[in-house]
Structure formats: structure tokens, C-alpha cells
Design an enzyme around this catalytic site. Sequence first.
Site, PDB file in Angstrom:
ATOM      1  CD  GLU A  56     -40.335 -19.629  -8.176  1.00 52.63           C
ATOM      2  OE1 GLU A  56     -41.177 -19.395  -7.313  1.00 52.63           O
ATOM      3  OE2 GLU A  56     -40.485 -19.342  -9.373  1.00 52.63           O
TER       4      GLU A  56
ATOM      5  CG  HIS B   2     -41.491 -15.112 -12.629  1.00 51.49           C
ATOM      6  ND1 HIS B   2     -42.016 -16.257 -12.074  1.00 51.49           N
ATOM      7  CD2 HIS B   2     -42.415 -14.689 -13.530  1.00 51.49           C
ATOM      8  CE1 HIS B   2     -43.200 -16.501 -12.610  1.00 51.49           C
ATOM      9  NE2 HIS B   2     -43.474 -15.575 -13.502  1.00 51.49           N
TER      10      HIS B   2
ATOM     11  CG  HIS C  43     -43.492 -21.918  -9.588  1.00 54.59           C
ATOM     12  ND1 HIS C  43     -44.642 -22.578  -9.955  1.00 54.59           N
ATOM     13  CD2 HIS C  43     -43.167 -21.117 -10.643  1.00 54.59           C
ATOM     14  CE1 HIS C  43     -44.999 -22.207 -11.172  1.00 54.59           C
ATOM     15  NE2 HIS C  43     -44.120 -21.324 -11.614  1.00 54.59           N
TER      16      HIS C  43
END
Length: 262
Positions: free
Chosen positions: A41, A178, A70
Amino acid sequence: MPVKVFFIGDIIGKPGRLAVSRELDRLVDRYLLDLVIANGENSAGGFGITAEVALELHRAGVHLLTSGNHVWDKKESLDFVKDVPYLLRPANYPEGTPGVGSTVVTTAGGTKVAVLNLEGRVFMNNLDCPFRTADREINRLREITPVVIVDFHAEATSEKAALGWYLDGRASAVIGTHTHVQTADERILPHGTAYLTDAGMTGSFDSVIGMRKEEAIEKFLTQLPKRFEVAKKDVRLNGVYLEIDDVSGKALAIERINIGSV
């Protein structure tokens, strides 16, 4: 026969992509990998993903790309996400969101592997419940294959750990993404689910989670908006190796990988 999977932590910009292209063939040979998954991402300029970048990573040997909050940072993603079969967005986005949140891929050896992408809600977007979405998706996917791998893109360690325990025995692996910081808590839970709170990142470690440290420090000091740029030094590849029994779907092994200065 066990299926051998490598999951690459969040790829940050061009340095991260180059690390994948340089190291992946060696990892495939070393571990005799059947499937390579990566969170992509932030692989385009450190924020978002483009169709060209997704294709570049796919050609480099990444079979499937997962994502998170994202994935929508590039405007074009709203158009191409639905057309790229090897790119997932979190399954708990509302109905009507472009793209899909899970898929089943078949390895060269003929094993079907399901991959589910979820996004957390603690300190993040107010999405559908990832726990109830996981119930629905895993019940459906396990009708196709017992091998189910979950990328849980979440901020809070507690939320990731809770989902790992919640899915123990139903998912083959729950891997967190993340935070861009690899955790050291890899283990196989009592009912056979491999778990790691965060796979880490593939990008510059001379940075603040992949971005140039100078801008990040200035933002913290001034609290003013700053334009972040991808850092380029001390590039490392973070990820996790999994072995999963193709009949029971239970994890047989989990190993954290941190390849420095690639």
C-alpha cells in the site's frame, strides 16, 4: 505436503521495491517458496500504489499484494484496484468499495491458498467490524481450502492480538501490518494459527518508518504540515516465512526474516 509462504512487510517506495527485486529470487531458492505475498500500500512514493508499481512487483515475483488504509492515496487507485486481480484491499470496507478483500490463489504445486485482507478500527478508520467480516469471509473461503492467511492491517497491538486469538484454529496465519516495526512475538497459537503482531517494513531504516527523518522530526517539533519523502539509506527487507499443512490448514512453522542493508 506443506505449502511454503513468504510474507513481505510493508514495501516503502522505490528503495523497498528494489530490495524485493534483489532479494526475492534468493529467498525463493532458500525456502523453496510456493507463494509470495507482500503488503504494497505504500510502494509508490511511500504513499499509495499505482497500477505500474503493482505490475512491477508482480513481475518481480510477488504473487499477491495486500494493502490497507493508504491504498487509496493515489487517485487512480479508485479506477484500477478493481481491475488488478493480484491486489487486495481490506475486506471490511463498505459494500460498493472498488476491488475485493479476499481471493484464492493456486500454487504451482496445485495447492489452493486463500488470502484475506482486513483493516483495524482502533486509531484508524471507522470501518465494518474486522472480526465479523473475518467470520463471514473465512467460513466462505474454508469451503474452498483449509489454508487461509490473513493480513490484518491495524494500529493497535491489542486489536491484532485479539484477532489472532479469535481466529486460532480457523486461520492458518494472522500476520499484522501497518506499523512498519517488526515485532518479536512470532508463535503458533494452541489450535494451529501462526501469529506475528507486525511483519515490519521493507525500506530505509535510516528513517522514521521509511520516510526521511529530518521532515518527520521537524513535524513533531513544529506541529506544522510537512511533505514527507522516502528515505534511501540502510534499506532492509522484513518479512515472515510460513509453513502450512495443506490438508489441515494448520501452521507447522513460522520464522521472522530481517535482511539488512540490501
